[in-house]
Design a protein around this motif. Structure first.
Motif, PDB file in Angstrom:
ATOM      1  N   ASP A  73       0.814  -1.215   0.000  1.00  0.00           N
ATOM      2  CA  ASP A  73       0.000   0.000   0.000  1.00  0.00           C
ATOM      3  C   ASP A  73       0.846   1.263   0.000  1.00  0.00           C
ATOM      4  O   ASP A  73       0.382   2.332   0.382  1.00  0.00           O
ATOM      5  N   THR A  74       2.130   1.152  -0.431  1.00  0.00           N
ATOM      6  CA  THR A  74       3.021   2.306  -0.469  1.00  0.00           C
ATOM      7  C   THR A  74       3.814   2.302  -1.769  1.00  0.00           C
ATOM      8  O   THR A  74       4.325   1.257  -2.189  1.00  0.00           O
ATOM      9  N   LEU A  75       3.879   3.458  -2.390  1.00  0.00           N
ATOM     10  CA  LEU A  75       4.757   3.640  -3.549  1.00  0.00           C
ATOM     11  C   LEU A  75       5.968   4.448  -3.102  1.00  0.00           C
ATOM     12  O   LEU A  75       5.822   5.478  -2.431  1.00  0.00           O
ATOM     13  N   SER A  76       7.164   3.978  -3.511  1.00  0.00           N
ATOM     14  CA  SER A  76       8.409   4.648  -3.153  1.00  0.00           C
ATOM     15  C   SER A  76       9.035   5.252  -4.403  1.00  0.00           C
ATOM     16  O   SER A  76       9.051   4.619  -5.461  1.00  0.00           O
ATOM     17  N   VAL A  77       9.530   6.457  -4.255  1.00  0.00           N
ATOM     18  CA  VAL A  77      10.328   7.101  -5.315  1.00  0.00           C
ATOM     19  C   VAL A  77      11.770   7.033  -4.832  1.00  0.00           C
ATOM     20  O   VAL A  77      12.166   7.736  -3.897  1.00  0.00           O
ATOM     21  N   ARG A  78      12.570   6.177  -5.444  1.00  0.00           N
ATOM     22  CA  ARG A  78      13.931   5.919  -4.958  1.00  0.00           C
ATOM     23  C   ARG A  78      14.879   5.755  -6.130  1.00  0.00           C
ATOM     24  O   ARG A  78      14.468   5.618  -7.290  1.00  0.00           O
ATOM     25  N   TRP A  79      16.182   5.731  -5.779  1.00  0.00           N
ATOM     26  CA  TRP A  79      17.199   5.408  -6.775  1.00  0.00           C
ATOM     27  C   TRP A  79      17.231   3.899  -6.970  1.00  0.00           C
ATOM     28  O   TRP A  79      17.033   3.135  -6.029  1.00  0.00           O
ATOM     29  N   ALA A  80      17.440   3.469  -8.203  1.00  0.00           N
ATOM     30  CA  ALA A  80      17.490   2.044  -8.498  1.00  0.00           C
ATOM     31  C   ALA A  80      18.717   1.420  -7.848  1.00  0.00           C
ATOM     32  O   ALA A  80      19.748   2.071  -7.671  1.00  0.00           O
ATOM     33  N   ALA A  81      18.583   0.137  -7.488  1.00  0.00           N
ATOM     34  CA  ALA A  81      19.751  -0.617  -7.033  1.00  0.00           C
ATOM     35  C   ALA A  81      20.630  -0.935  -8.245  1.00  0.00           C
ATOM     36  O   ALA A  81      20.128  -1.175  -9.351  1.00  0.00           O
ATOM     37  N   GLU A  82      21.940  -0.901  -8.056  1.00  0.00           N
ATOM     38  CA  GLU A  82      22.861  -1.193  -9.157  1.00  0.00           C
ATOM     39  C   GLU A  82      22.589  -2.589  -9.703  1.00  0.00           C
ATOM     40  O   GLU A  82      22.610  -3.574  -8.965  1.00  0.00           O
ATOM     41  N   GLY A  83      22.274  -2.685 -11.012  1.00  0.00           N
ATOM     42  CA  GLY A  83      21.990  -3.971 -11.631  1.00  0.00           C
ATOM     43  C   GLY A  83      20.549  -4.413 -11.507  1.00  0.00           C
ATOM     44  O   GLY A  83      20.199  -5.514 -11.972  1.00  0.00           O
ATOM     45  N   GLU A  84      19.680  -3.605 -10.912  1.00  0.00           N
ATOM     46  CA  GLU A  84      18.257  -3.953 -10.792  1.00  0.00           C
ATOM     47  C   GLU A  84      17.632  -4.026 -12.181  1.00  0.00           C
ATOM     48  O   GLU A  84      18.020  -3.301 -13.103  1.00  0.00           O
ATOM     49  N   HIS A  85      16.654  -4.905 -12.352  1.00  0.00           N
ATOM     50  CA  HIS A  85      16.022  -5.112 -13.658  1.00  0.00           C
ATOM     51  C   HIS A  85      14.585  -4.606 -13.644  1.00  0.00           C
ATOM     52  O   HIS A  85      13.894  -4.667 -12.618  1.00  0.00           O
ATOM     53  N   LEU A  86      14.133  -4.117 -14.800  1.00  0.00           N
ATOM     54  CA  LEU A  86      12.761  -3.676 -14.991  1.00  0.00           C
ATOM     55  C   LEU A  86      12.363  -3.942 -16.432  1.00  0.00           C
ATOM     56  O   LEU A  86      13.054  -3.519 -17.358  1.00  0.00           O
ATOM     57  N   VAL A  87      11.248  -4.635 -16.627  1.00  0.00           N
ATOM     58  CA  VAL A  87      10.695  -4.832 -17.961  1.00  0.00           C
ATOM     59  C   VAL A  87       9.738  -3.683 -18.229  1.00  0.00           C
ATOM     60  O   VAL A  87       8.715  -3.536 -17.552  1.00  0.00           O
ATOM     61  N   THR A  88      10.074  -2.830 -19.200  1.00  0.00           N
ATOM     62  CA  THR A  88       9.274  -1.649 -19.489  1.00  0.00           C
ATOM     63  C   THR A  88       8.113  -1.998 -20.419  1.00  0.00           C
ATOM     64  O   THR A  88       7.980  -3.137 -20.891  1.00  0.00           O
ATOM     65  N   LEU A  89       7.268  -1.005 -20.678  1.00  0.00           N
ATOM     66  CA  LEU A  89       6.051  -1.244 -21.462  1.00  0.00           C
ATOM     67  C   LEU A  89       6.332  -1.717 -22.877  1.00  0.00           C
ATOM     68  O   LEU A  89       5.447  -2.282 -23.524  1.00  0.00           O
ATOM     69  N   ASP A  90       7.549  -1.491 -23.381  1.00  0.00           N
ATOM     70  CA  ASP A  90       7.892  -1.979 -24.714  1.00  0.00           C
ATOM     71  C   ASP A  90       8.433  -3.403 -24.673  1.00  0.00           C
ATOM     72  O   ASP A  90       9.020  -3.871 -25.652  1.00  0.00           O
ATOM     73  N   ASP A  91       8.244  -4.095 -23.519  1.00  0.00           N
ATOM     74  CA  ASP A  91       8.633  -5.501 -23.332  1.00  0.00           C
ATOM     75  C   ASP A  91      10.128  -5.724 -23.420  1.00  0.00           C
ATOM     76  O   ASP A  91      10.580  -6.821 -23.786  1.00  0.00           O
ATOM     77  N   LYS A  92      10.921  -4.732 -23.054  1.00  0.00           N
ATOM     78  CA  LYS A  92      12.369  -4.899 -23.028  1.00  0.00           C
ATOM     79  C   LYS A  92      12.851  -4.905 -21.587  1.00  0.00           C
ATOM     80  O   LYS A  92      12.409  -4.093 -20.763  1.00  0.00           O
ATOM     81  N   ASP A  93      13.750  -5.851 -21.307  1.00  0.00           N
ATOM     82  CA  ASP A  93      14.308  -5.979 -19.960  1.00  0.00           C
ATOM     83  C   ASP A  93      15.456  -4.970 -19.824  1.00  0.00           C
ATOM     84  O   ASP A  93      16.479  -5.085 -20.492  1.00  0.00           O
ATOM     85  N   ARG A  94      15.288  -3.999 -18.945  1.00  0.00           N
ATOM     86  CA  ARG A  94      16.275  -2.945 -18.773  1.00  0.00           C
ATOM     87  C   ARG A  94      17.114  -3.209 -17.522  1.00  0.00           C
ATOM     88  O   ARG A  94      16.569  -3.511 -16.450  1.00  0.00           O
ATOM     89  N   THR A  95      18.427  -3.112 -17.668  1.00  0.00           N
ATOM     90  CA  THR A  95      19.333  -3.195 -16.521  1.00  0.00           C
ATOM     91  C   THR A  95      19.616  -1.778 -16.039  1.00  0.00           C
ATOM     92  O   THR A  95      20.106  -0.943 -16.792  1.00  0.00           O
ATOM     93  N   LEU A  96      19.297  -1.525 -14.772  1.00  0.00           N
ATOM     94  CA  LEU A  96      19.337  -0.171 -14.242  1.00  0.00           C
ATOM     95  C   LEU A  96      20.634   0.099 -13.488  1.00  0.00           C
ATOM     96  O   LEU A  96      21.308  -0.829 -13.030  1.00  0.00           O
ATOM     97  N   LEU A  97      20.933   1.387 -13.367  1.00  0.00           N
ATOM     98  CA  LEU A  97      22.083   1.853 -12.590  1.00  0.00           C
ATOM     99  C   LEU A  97      21.590   2.627 -11.377  1.00  0.00           C
ATOM    100  O   LEU A  97      20.416   3.014 -11.298  1.00  0.00           O
ATOM    101  N   SER A  98      22.492   2.872 -10.472  1.00  0.00           N
ATOM    102  CA  SER A  98      22.118   3.584  -9.251  1.00  0.00           C
ATOM    103  C   SER A  98      21.789   5.048  -9.518  1.00  0.00           C
ATOM    104  O   SER A  98      21.289   5.745  -8.629  1.00  0.00           O
ATOM    105  N   THR A  99      22.045   5.544 -10.719  1.00  0.00           N
ATOM    106  CA  THR A  99      21.697   6.923 -11.078  1.00  0.00           C
ATOM    107  C   THR A  99      20.316   7.017 -11.712  1.00  0.00           C
ATOM    108  O   THR A  99      19.884   8.128 -12.069  1.00  0.00           O
ATOM    109  N   ASP A 100      19.620   5.880 -11.883  1.00  0.00           N
ATOM    110  CA  ASP A 100      18.279   5.872 -12.468  1.00  0.00           C
ATOM    111  C   ASP A 100      17.241   6.008 -11.362  1.00  0.00           C
ATOM    112  O   ASP A 100      17.330   5.337 -10.328  1.00  0.00           O
TER     113      ASP A 100
END
Length: 813
Positions: free
Chosen positions: A271-298
């Motif tokens: 029941d909580t949404l967080s606005v945070r910096w991504a963990a180094e190497g964290e993954h997210l599949v975006t709406l275009d169905d691509k698996d994105r590898t994130l950096l701590s600056t994202d």
């Protein structure tokens, strides 16, 4: 930013004709790219009701459609299947006209005559969809001219958006600016008041990346096609219609400039949404169905399970709104422009949202955008308001900018702009203005104008609204001076000498591959590597002009040219502290380059590079002097030195260089310091570059010559009125004796009588012995005060012979 004129008129009264309106906008800084009229030229198209749909007797993919306009019935052959009996659709009968001047007529299709055609959205230019026939709303009646239902031919104004004017990425922003230009009122769309009682909490951990975040929940949402008026405006603005929820978020972004994102609330964890910096190497599949590898600056939006969206760029597939969604969490936020730009560029992921965030959205617009979306979802999707929650707060710099009105009037060139007029103009763009009585204005810019931060910015707004055309035309008082500096003249002389010698100017790329670079001049200094190269095979800045020129020669060979001679005058780049620095330091310190912090930059001197291959070619015939040789480059460099630094003499020393023929290479010294090299490319190096022999090349440092520019003025030589005497001499020496020593002996022996010399032949053979060569030189002798005699010529020959013996050579008699 594409703005339909009817949408613009909802927020500002526009009484002007279109041409006058566009002229006023353009003249006052609201630049127009283009104006289009989608659907213009449509005539005779009327609505009809579908009475019957039957298969075509001779085509599986076609159907026969019986339609009625309320008076007459028609039979039409159609290839679409997205409509049924009872639907009302547009019909272009024979004689009707579609965009582009296409006129309909009766046609026989597979044995059946079709009375015109049923129209798709793209055929009427109301949308890009061409997959089916345009099905009109349920309340549409047959027999109505299509112009009464659709705004065909309505002007759509494409406004050019400058990098610092993110407020122009919205219809309201353009309307607000247009109201300031026209000095009229503008209206904002109505929306409900926010309720701070939402079921989802917001936690902003990365306060540097997000100043304000609103999460507004709506329930009982119906997902389906949007009403035609909304779809039409989206399509006219260049946005494709998807469904009610997505269309509303896009509509609000276009209307208010506030990007929104919709989450399926039932697919979020916790029941909580967080606005945070991504963990180094964290993954997210975006709406275009691509698996994105994130950096701590994202920057990401995350629920209890992990990241669900890339903040300001694109949402995640896990929380995507689908056809079964009933509860939606609307996100409206203010993200840091630099953070969004960094992530968008790194992932090569540019969206409508990122485009707006990068240009700065209104920091006070999050609540307004979310509330507007809720109001629209209530109206078109049956949504109910379940409350909202926010984190952070709207904040922007409200520090007053002090504007000296006298300075402003002088700065913009309109002396009669008094303080009250300037204050009134700034208030028209939404500024809070307060005068101090001494001609100064304290100005606080509105939240949506982040570009108004300096007095110069305010002055620009004043003259923009006052009118650029009202600035008087006054020629400034400029002292009469001009011409070229000595360095500019020297550079012009260098190019002139190369062109006069038969070389053509080339411009090659400063980015080169680290592998296989030929560096004849001061080799061993290394290369300057680019941190963010434009290509994988161009990671270094060129340490030499040679490879670029050889590549250009290879291109000419590939074009079938019998010969080519190229020169380039440009900078090369070396790491500071190398041998090239030592050579430059001998002529002064003006060549050094430092950054604003005083740290040394790479050494980057100006160099004249030349390369030639094949036969010497004139304008219309082959030169009788044969192929290009090293002597041609030596002559060019001598000419350059004579033009730029008169009185300076290049000394030639035979020295080996990587990639160059050991017996046909010379280092060039000025005042004992090597500043150049000439030579012939070794056969294996030429073969590696697919170049036929011979290939000659050279490089000359120009920086030392420029240090000598501006010395004592030259004296014109005495006019010689007596004819010259030509003498040929041949000197025999071991192959190990460089020509530079032979030339020195000739010049010493001939003395002041020598006007010029040329090498015209070199001989090796049994008559002079193995390991020896004979160099034939032609001397031109002149004396300003008398006619030379044969005795003078003999004395010169004997003097040359004596000087040659001191250098280890003998006169061949």
């Amino acid at each position: 930013m594409k703005v339909p004129l009817s949408w613009l008129r909802e927020f500002v009264d526009v009484e002007l004709e279109l041409d006058e309106l566009l002229e006023r906008m353009g003249a006052n800084g609201l630049e127009i790219e283009t104006v289009t009229r989608p659907g213009a030229g449509v005539t005779g198209v009327r609505t009809v009701q579908v009475l019957r749909v039957e298969p075509h007797p001779d085509a599986d993919k076609l159907v026969l459609v019986r339609v009625s306009d309320g008076t007459d019935e028609h039979e039409v052959v159609c290839g679409a299947h997205n409509f049924g009996v009872g639907d009302v659709v547009p019909h272009a009968p024979p004689g009707a006209t579609l965009p582009g001047g296409v006129q309909l007529e009766r046609r026989e299709i597979r044995g059946v005559t079709s009375a015109g055609m049923l129209c798709s959205p793209r055929e009427l230019e109301v949308a890009a969809d061409h997959s089916g026939i345009l099905v009109l709303p349920d309340d549409a009646l047959p027999g109505v001219d299509i112009h009464e239902l659709l705004p065909l031919g309505e002007p759509v104004i494409d406004v050019a958006v400058m990098a610092d004017r993110g407020d122009h990425l919205s219809v309201v922003g353009v309307a607000r600016d247009l109201a300031a230009i026209l000095d009229s009122e503008h209206r904002a769309p109505a929306h409900p008041q926010p309720r701070d009682d939402g079921p989802v909490a917001v936690d902003i951990e990365a306060v540097e990346g997000c100043s304000h975040y609103v999460g507004w929940v709506v329930e009982t949402v119906r997902i389906g096609p949007s009403p035609w008026w909304l779809r039409r405006r989206l399509e006219a603005s260049g946005v494709r219609s998807i469904n009610t929820v997505v269309d509303v978020t896009n509509y609000v972004a276009l209307e208010l400039g506030q990007p929104l994102h919709a989450f399926d609330l039932d697919r979020l964890q916790g029941d909580t949404l967080s606005v945070r910096w991504a963990a180094e190497g964290e993954h997210l599949v975006t709406l275009d169905d691509k698996d994105r590898t994130l950096l701590s600056t994202d920057l990401v939006i995350a629920d209890a399970r992990g990241a669900v969206a890339l903040a300001g760029v694109m949402g995640g597939a896990r929380s995507e709104v689908t056809d079964t969604t009933t509860r939606v969490l609307l996100e409206a936020a203010v993200f840091d422009p630099l953070t969004v730009r960094r992530t968008s560029r790194r992932l090569n992921l540019v969206s409508e949202a990122s485009t707006r965030f990068e240009r700065r959205v209104d920091p006070a617009g999050a609540w307004r955008g979310a509330a507007r979306a809720v109001e629209l979802l209530r109206r078109i999707a049956g949504a109910t308001d379940a409350g909202a929650t926010d984190g952070g707060e709207p904040r922007w710099d409200r520090t007053p900018v002090v504007l000296d009105t006298a300075w402003c009037a002088h700065f913009v060139g309109v002396d009669d702009l008094d303080a009250s007029t300037q204050a009134r103009l700034l208030e028209r763009v939404g500024c809070e203005v307060d005068g101090d009585g001494d001609g100064n204005l304290r100005v606080i810019a509105p939240s949506w104008r982040g570009d108004l931060r300096r007095p110069a910015d305010l002055a620009e707004e004043v003259i923009r609204l006052h009118g650029y055309d009202r600035v008087p035309t006054i020629l400034p008082a400029i002292p009469l001076r001009g011409g070229l500096t000595r360095v500019q003249q020297a550079e012009r002389d260098i190019r002139g000498a190369a062109l006069a010698a038969g070389f053509h100017e080339a411009q090659t790329s400063p980015f080169v591959s680290a592998a296989g670079s030929l560096v004849p001049l001061a080799p061993g200094d290394g290369a300057v590597t680019v941190e963010n190269p434009v290509a994988a095979d161009a990671r270094d800045l060129r340490p030499s002009l040679t490879e670029g020129l050889l590549g250009a020669l290879r291109h000419n060979v590939g074009q079938g040219r019998p010969g080519a001679a190229l020169f380039e005058y440009a900078r090369i780049f070396r790491p500071s502290g190398g041998s090239l620095d030592d050579a430059l330091a001998a002529f002064g310190e003006a060549w050094r380059w430092d950054d604003p912090q005083g740290r040394p930059l790479p050494t980057q001197p100006r160099v004249l590079g030349v390369a030639a291959q094949g036969v010497r070619v004139g304008d219309r015939w082959l030169d009788t002097r044969g192929t290009w040789e090293v002597q041609a480059i030596l002559a060019l460099f001598d000419d350059v030195v004579g033009r730029v630094a008169p009185g300076a003499v290049l000394e030639r020393l035979q020295e080996p260089r990587p990639g160059l023929h050991p017996g046909r290479t010379a280092g060039l010294r000025l005042r004992g310091v090597e500043i150049g090299v000439v030579g012939q490319l070794r056969p294996d190096e030429a073969a590696a570059r697919d170049l036929p022999e011979p290939v000659v090349l050279g490089e000359l440092l120009i920086e030392p010559l420029l240090e000598l520019v501006g010395g004592p003025p030259l004296r014109a030589p005495t006019l010689v009125r007596h004819p010259a005497v030509t003498v040929d001499v041949a000197l025999v020496a071991d192959d190990t004796v460089p020509f530079a020593r032979l030339e020195r002996a000739i010049r010493d022996g001939a003395g002041e009588l020598l006007d010029e010399l040329w090498v015209f032949d070199t001989y090796r053979g049994e008559q002079i012995g193995e390991g020896r060569r004979s160099v034939a030189v032609r001397l031109r002798l002149q004396a300003p005060e008398r006619q030379l005699t044969d005795e003078d010529a003999e004395r010169v020959i004997e003097a040359v012979a004596a000087a040659a013996e001191r250098e280890g050579a003998t006169l061949r008699r």
